[in-house]
Design a protein around this motif. Structure first.
Motif, PDB file in Angstrom:
ATOM      1  N   ARG A 264       0.811  -1.223   0.000  1.00  0.00           N
ATOM      2  CA  ARG A 264       0.000   0.000   0.000  1.00  0.00           C
ATOM      3  C   ARG A 264       0.848   1.277   0.000  1.00  0.00           C
ATOM      4  O   ARG A 264       0.307   2.372  -0.109  1.00  0.00           O
ATOM      5  CB  ARG A 264      -0.931   0.015   1.210  1.00  0.00           C
ATOM      6  CG  ARG A 264      -1.972  -1.081   1.148  1.00  0.00           C
ATOM      7  CD  ARG A 264      -2.902  -1.020   2.331  1.00  0.00           C
ATOM      8  NE  ARG A 264      -3.819  -2.149   2.304  1.00  0.00           N
ATOM      9  CZ  ARG A 264      -4.560  -2.502   3.337  1.00  0.00           C
ATOM     10  NH1 ARG A 264      -4.505  -1.830   4.461  1.00  0.00           N
ATOM     11  NH2 ARG A 264      -5.366  -3.536   3.242  1.00  0.00           N
ATOM     12  N   VAL A 265       2.160   1.126   0.142  1.00  0.00           N
ATOM     13  CA  VAL A 265       3.049   2.288   0.056  1.00  0.00           C
ATOM     14  C   VAL A 265       3.063   2.712  -1.417  1.00  0.00           C
ATOM     15  O   VAL A 265       3.363   1.899  -2.293  1.00  0.00           O
ATOM     16  CB  VAL A 265       4.480   1.951   0.541  1.00  0.00           C
ATOM     17  CG1 VAL A 265       5.416   3.127   0.334  1.00  0.00           C
ATOM     18  CG2 VAL A 265       4.452   1.530   2.006  1.00  0.00           C
ATOM     19  N   PRO A 266       2.717   3.946  -1.714  1.00  0.00           N
ATOM     20  CA  PRO A 266       2.628   4.367  -3.125  1.00  0.00           C
ATOM     21  C   PRO A 266       3.951   4.168  -3.872  1.00  0.00           C
ATOM     22  O   PRO A 266       5.016   4.507  -3.362  1.00  0.00           O
ATOM     23  CB  PRO A 266       2.299   5.857  -3.034  1.00  0.00           C
ATOM     24  CG  PRO A 266       1.762   6.065  -1.666  1.00  0.00           C
ATOM     25  CD  PRO A 266       2.405   5.030  -0.790  1.00  0.00           C
ATOM     26  N   GLN A 267       3.854   3.618  -5.052  1.00  0.00           N
ATOM     27  CA  GLN A 267       5.044   3.426  -5.875  1.00  0.00           C
ATOM     28  C   GLN A 267       5.672   4.774  -6.219  1.00  0.00           C
ATOM     29  O   GLN A 267       6.879   4.880  -6.382  1.00  0.00           O
ATOM     30  CB  GLN A 267       4.703   2.655  -7.145  1.00  0.00           C
ATOM     31  CG  GLN A 267       5.931   2.279  -7.945  1.00  0.00           C
ATOM     32  CD  GLN A 267       5.599   1.356  -9.099  1.00  0.00           C
ATOM     33  OE1 GLN A 267       4.442   1.026  -9.336  1.00  0.00           O
ATOM     34  NE2 GLN A 267       6.626   0.941  -9.818  1.00  0.00           N
ATOM     35  N   SER A 268       4.874   5.815  -6.288  1.00  0.00           N
ATOM     36  CA  SER A 268       5.379   7.142  -6.632  1.00  0.00           C
ATOM     37  C   SER A 268       6.169   7.791  -5.485  1.00  0.00           C
ATOM     38  O   SER A 268       6.859   8.782  -5.710  1.00  0.00           O
ATOM     39  CB  SER A 268       4.219   8.051  -7.027  1.00  0.00           C
ATOM     40  OG  SER A 268       3.313   8.184  -5.940  1.00  0.00           O
ATOM     41  N   LEU A 269       6.061   7.251  -4.285  1.00  0.00           N
ATOM     42  CA  LEU A 269       6.792   7.798  -3.150  1.00  0.00           C
ATOM     43  C   LEU A 269       8.285   7.513  -3.322  1.00  0.00           C
ATOM     44  O   LEU A 269       8.677   6.357  -3.478  1.00  0.00           O
ATOM     45  CB  LEU A 269       6.298   7.167  -1.842  1.00  0.00           C
ATOM     46  CG  LEU A 269       6.951   7.676  -0.572  1.00  0.00           C
ATOM     47  CD1 LEU A 269       6.477   9.097  -0.270  1.00  0.00           C
ATOM     48  CD2 LEU A 269       6.621   6.749   0.591  1.00  0.00           C
ATOM     49  N   PRO A 270       9.131   8.538  -3.323  1.00  0.00           N
ATOM     50  CA  PRO A 270      10.567   8.295  -3.474  1.00  0.00           C
ATOM     51  C   PRO A 270      11.111   7.468  -2.308  1.00  0.00           C
ATOM     52  O   PRO A 270      10.731   7.666  -1.156  1.00  0.00           O
ATOM     53  CB  PRO A 270      11.174   9.697  -3.460  1.00  0.00           C
ATOM     54  CG  PRO A 270      10.048  10.615  -3.771  1.00  0.00           C
ATOM     55  CD  PRO A 270       8.815   9.962  -3.236  1.00  0.00           C
ATOM     56  N   LYS A 271      11.979   6.521  -2.632  1.00  0.00           N
ATOM     57  CA  LYS A 271      12.553   5.638  -1.630  1.00  0.00           C
ATOM     58  C   LYS A 271      14.047   5.468  -1.878  1.00  0.00           C
ATOM     59  O   LYS A 271      14.479   5.386  -3.020  1.00  0.00           O
ATOM     60  CB  LYS A 271      11.883   4.269  -1.666  1.00  0.00           C
ATOM     61  CG  LYS A 271      10.394   4.300  -1.467  1.00  0.00           C
ATOM     62  CD  LYS A 271       9.782   2.966  -1.873  1.00  0.00           C
ATOM     63  CE  LYS A 271       8.313   3.062  -2.122  1.00  0.00           C
ATOM     64  NZ  LYS A 271       7.966   3.565  -3.433  1.00  0.00           N
TER      65      LYS A 271
END
Length: 163
Positions: A96-103
């Protein structure tokens, strides 16, 4: 809390080999140009950025024992019901962590706490792209904090990521 750190710092200054052995056992061997010494052992304890809680250590132990389930702390069926409204702790849904969130996921190959297969599993669950998955050869669990090479190996990558 401050008093305990003060006592530990004095104890480790008197017997630095205790600290050396403990750090090597828990965090991995010394490597590169960084060496534990009587002087920096006490300083490291006095200036450690944070500690942890017994609940956190219990959670880590449960995670190692359970394996693939990345779940909240298991408090036992009765307390789980009170806390989570379920007899078992809920699983963290990393999908559920957005793929668009930079990691940015960095790990060391000499880390005694973190197995590389677990890093790869986490990277897969979080959908971390290969450019944001950084393996640092011979780094152990504390080198990010105390190895002088961190200023040239780790920090520039983190600063660039945050910029």
């Amino acid at each position: 809390h401050g008093f305990i750190r003060w006592v530990m710092a004095r104890f480790l200054y008197a017997m630095p080999w205790v600290f050396d052995d403990l750090v090597a056992m828990l965090c991995g061997p010394e490597q590169g140009g960084w060496k534990w010494s009587r002087d920096n052992s006490a300083e490291m304890v006095e200036r450690a950025p944070a500690g942890t809680s017994m609940a956190n250590m219990l959670h880590w132990t449960q995670a190692m024992r359970i394996g693939q389930n990345f779940q909240m702390l298991d408090l036992g069926a009765r307390d789980n019901m009170r806390m989570y409204r379920s007899p078992t702790p809920p699983v963290y849904h990393l999908d559920r962590v957005p793929q668009s969130l930079p990691k940015l996921l960095m790990y060391g190959t000499a880390d005694a706490f973190v197995d590389q297969s677990d890093v790869m599993h986490l990277a897969s669950e979080l959908q971390v792209d290969s450019a944001s998955l950084v393996k640092i050869e011979e780094y152990n669990h504390t080198d990010y904090l105390w190895d002088p090479s961190a200023t040239s190996i780790v920090y520039p990558r983190v600063y660039a990521f945050l910029d």
